[in-house]
Motif scaffolding. Structure first.
Motif, short mmCIF file in Angstrom:
data_model
loop_
_atom_site.label_atom_id
_atom_site.label_comp_id
_atom_site.label_asym_id
_atom_site.label_seq_id
_atom_site.Cartn_x
_atom_site.Cartn_y
_atom_site.Cartn_z
N THR A 408 75.54 20.96 20.21
CA THR A 408 75.31 19.80 19.36
C THR A 408 74.06 19.90 18.50
O THR A 408 73.81 19.03 17.66
N THR A 411 71.32 16.79 17.36
CA THR A 411 71.83 15.45 17.68
C THR A 411 71.50 15.06 19.12
O THR A 411 71.67 13.91 19.51
N VAL A 505 76.76 11.62 29.21
CA VAL A 505 76.70 12.92 28.53
C VAL A 505 76.94 14.04 29.53
O VAL A 505 76.10 14.29 30.41
N MET A 532 79.69 12.28 22.35
CA MET A 532 78.55 11.94 21.49
C MET A 532 78.71 10.57 20.85
O MET A 532 77.75 9.79 20.79
N TYR A 536 75.99 7.51 21.51
CA TYR A 536 75.27 6.85 20.42
C TYR A 536 75.66 5.38 20.29
O TYR A 536 74.88 4.56 19.79
N VAL A 623 76.15 12.56 13.91
CA VAL A 623 76.51 11.46 14.80
C VAL A 623 75.74 10.24 14.33
O VAL A 623 74.52 10.29 14.18
N ALA A 632 81.21 10.27 15.58
CA ALA A 632 80.68 11.63 15.67
C ALA A 632 81.60 12.58 14.92
O ALA A 632 82.83 12.48 15.04
#
Length: 756
Positions: A408, A411, A505, A532, A536, A623, A632
């Motif tokens: 990622t 992010t 996550v 993701m 977020y 994201v 995302a």
């Protein structure tokens, strides 16, 4: 135990049944009636005859498998899936012509005889003797219905199907015994209704309603005389009399049915003759089975729903129990998919990435505060041909995604910042953040055993001009690598682990993110877009994380009875304080306002987000979110073999791909369309001073491309994917198990991912 009469013997009905069973058995053994043209001795050798009295008294009739319909949030159909395409209907919803036609051609004395037609037996004996073989059978509709029940119960198990259809005297006698029971319990009309709903009409259609829709695109109640005769004729041999593939043979068979209807008085000879010269009038609807037929590019979401059903214990304690319910069908599944959001996702992907490109893109939209998945799509369509794939790049491997997800990059940095703020660090926290530095000598872990930089690994920022000190606001906007590694060294990895856990996550393979600095700051570990977007979304909802959910409700119809099934619910929990979430929202608003994500920023509404790219530009992310929608976007190759430099994506040339200039615009357009006409609530923005160092006055876009990075080499991520072969170049994606990005967890040094 069999019932006894008052005198201690069997009842009159049972005595008759026993006599009838023995009589028919004797006739079957002598003449081989109702059995295909093979020797009776051969049949007897292959199957034993059970004692008539020893057979079970009750026929267990499984509910008929039917199609399952998957709907979007507005109740519109996304797709239908089924092991057998069937829609059960009442007899009143079946054309009288079809009822008469099936009786006339299959069992014209259906309403006169019992479970077994003795006159039919004698007629068959006579014809078979004349022909020297088995030219006619004597199975009644009731017997045929019982045989179909055996086949239905066997499902798709080839061994059980063979047992249900084996041509033995033993099976025939079992069929006769159950036919007697069925006649007593159901009556003629119900038997006819059940038969018309269970029998196979070819072209994947089971039952008259599916057959009527398949061949004539109309309901069974609306079939004409000629159409009814055609369908009735198919039953004897669906492949031989298939009107789609052999019109001439189907016409001949239809006309035989019409003539028979005239002979038994169901229609006049004039009516039959008129129908004989009518064209077939086919209006074929092609079978549309499975998620591959889903509308608005929702095939991957559809498969995700199927995976949820087959894996969640709420639908059954074991995998076998869940599969049985799914294959049984008759389900109406209302999902969370928002048609406006889904259309916007697909339109944006199509505009920015071609399916023939060397790389792919995937996007997922989630509703903050509920966990509802509103949109899910990707640039390479669902399928098995060139430039198609069956892998869902938006989800974890257990749900049909890549083996490990995709690194990622930067992010991941907001998770570090959130963890630090939760630990009491001020939003003005400053670190020296030089252009280049070694990883800390030691970083504390949750186990108490520190990670040690034994190899003297180093990292650097994207541009030599990026030299601190920086405060958090500028470090986030510019995505300064050395800043966040210093922050990690300050607070230790355990707070970040706890924050990651609270935000759901995990790696694409379901494992926790490893405790190494590269994974904990620079995003070297593979994650999925759904993971993701959901994480977020917790920032957007002021600290409340909700597990993603795809199903709103399910009803199942079995035997004409509709019932509701329990469905998985999103679980929401506090991942961070409102103050921390508000601080992150403020920081990430600056990223799209004046930082690396400027090209992704939305107009006319509060929005925030973060860019990310990884070593050698193999992955690029954006994201971001508004208070009411999180999304995302990932761009890269599934094999992790394509370096996005000097590359054309969606007809646009890129010297280097950045999170801001490729996934960013995809996110912007997808979010804009999804939110059109929706309210535009504000964030609870807080005041965060600039800190000790003002931003550079130079144009950071020159040489940054609205991104950051460490100019690392391929590092341990690339080293773990050797041995695969790419299928991404100018063709469909071939994805062996060892081809996806490996677990790039090494010592956390140079090349661990983590560009802006």
């Amino acid at each position: 135990m069999p019932k006894k009469s008052s005198g201690g013997g069997l009842t009159a009905t049972q005595q008759a049944a026993k006599f009838l069973g023995v009589s028919v058995l004797a006739g079957a053994v002598l003449a081989g009636i109702a059995l295909p043209a093979v020797g009776v001795l051969g049949l007897a050798a292959k199957g034993s005859v059970e004692s008539f009295d020893e057979l079970p008294a009750n026929l267990k009739t499984p509910p008929l498998s039917q199609r399952t319909t998957i709907l979007d949030a507005d109740g519109d159909q996304i797709a239908t899936v089924y092991s057998r395409d069937r829609t059960v209907v009442d007899l009143k919803n079946i054309s009288p012509y079809l009822q008469k036609a099936i009786v006339a051609i299959e069992d014209s004395r259906f309403y006169q005889h019992g479970a077994v037609d003795l006159k039919g037996v004698l007629r068959a004996l006579n014809k078979n003797a004349q022909s020297g073989g088995v030219s006619e059978g004597a199975s009644t509709l009731t017997q045929q219905y019982v045989k179909n029940v055996f086949v239905e119960e066997a499902g798709d198990d080839p061994t059980k199907v063979a047992q249900a259809t084996q041509q033995t005297i033993g099976r025939k006698i079992r069929e006769l015994k159950y036919a007697i029971q069925v006649e007593e319990e159901l009556g003629k009309k119900k038997i006819l209704e059940n038969y018309l709903n269970i029998t196979f009409f070819g072209q994947q259609a089971y039952g008259v309603e599916a057959a009527s829709q398949r061949y004539f695109s109309k309901h069974a109640k609306d079939l004409t005389l000629a159409e009814s005769a055609l369908l009735a004729g198919i039953v004897q041999s669906p492949s031989r009399y298939d009107p789609v593939n052999d019109e001439a043979e189907a016409v001949k068979r239809r006309n035989v049915v019409l003539e028979r209807m005239a002979e038994v008085g169901d229609v006049s000879q004039a009516e039959a003759d008129k129908a004989k010269v009518a064209p077939l009038g086919l209006k074929v609807t092609q079978p549309k089975n499975g998620c591959i037929t889903a509308v608005r590019g929702a095939s991957f979401f559809c498969k995700y729903v199927e995976r949820v059903f087959l894996s969640d214990p709420v639908f059954g304690k074991t995998k076998e129990e869940r599969a049985k319910v799914w294959n049984q069908g008759g389900l109406t599944i209302r999902t969370t998919l928002d048609p406006q959001a889904q259309a916007s996702v697909q339109d944006s992907l199509k505009d920015h990435v071609y399916k023939s490109d060397k790389v792919a893109a995937a996007a997922t939209l989630v509703e903050p505060g509920t966990g509802k998945i509103l949109g899910m799509g990707q640039s390479k369509p669902y399928g098995y041909g060139k430039n198609e794939t069956e892998y869902n790049f938006s989800v974890n491997s257990a749900m049909g995604g890549s083996n490990f997800g995709f690194p990622t990059g930067s992010t991941f940095k907001p998770f570090v910042a959130a963890a630090a703020l939760e630990q009491g660090k001020p939003p003005t926290q400053s670190y020296p953040a030089p252009f280049k530095m070694p990883y800390p000598e030691q970083v504390q872990t949750c186990s108490g055993k520190p990670w040690v930089n034994l190899r003297g690994e180093t990292l650097e920022n994207e541009a030599e001009s990026e030299v601190g000190p920086y405060a958090l606001r500028e470090a986030m906007e510019l995505s300064v690598n050395t800043y966040f590694v210093q922050m990690l060294g300050d607070i230790g990895m355990c707070p970040v682990v706890k924050m990651s856990d609270a935000l759901g996550v995990v790696q694409g393979n379901g494992d926790k993110v490893p405790e190494v600095p590269s994974s904990m700051t620079l995003g070297s570990t593979g994650l999925s877009p759904l993971t993701m977007a959901s994480a977020y979304a917790a920032f957007a909802s002021r600290g409340m994380y909700c597990t993603p959910v795809a199903i709103e409700s399910i009803t199942q119809t079995v035997g004409g009875v509709k019932k509701s099934l329990e469905v998985p619910k999103s679980t929401c929990s506090r991942a961070m304080s409102e103050k921390t979430a508000d601080s992150i929202n403020t920081l990430l608003s600056g990223v799209v306002d004046s930082g690396t994500g400027k090209q992704a920023g939305l107009s006319g509404r509060a929005n925030a987000g973060k860019t990310g790219t990884t070593d050698e530009r193999k992955n690029a992310w954006f994201v971001g979110y508004t208070p009411n929608l999180s999304g995302a976007v990932w761009v890269g190759s599934a094999s992790q073999k394509v370096k996005m430099t000097n590359i054309s994506i969606g007809g646009r040339y890129h010297a280097q791909v950045y999170g801001g200039d490729t996934p960013g615009p995809i996110w912007r357009d997808a979010m804009t369309g999804a939110l059109e006409g929706k309210e535009a609530p504000p964030f609870n923005i807080i005041s965060i001073p600039s800190g000790e160092k003002d931003p550079k006055e130079d144009d950071r876009d020159n040489g940054r491309g609205n991104d950051d990075g460490n100019n690392g080499d391929e590092g341990f991520i690339g080293g773990l994917i050797d041995g695969g072969t790419t299928g991404d170049t100018n063709g469909g994606i071939t994805l062996p198990d060892n081809l996806f990005q490996g677990q790039g967890n090494g010592g956390g040094g140079n090349g661990g991912g983590g560009r802006g």
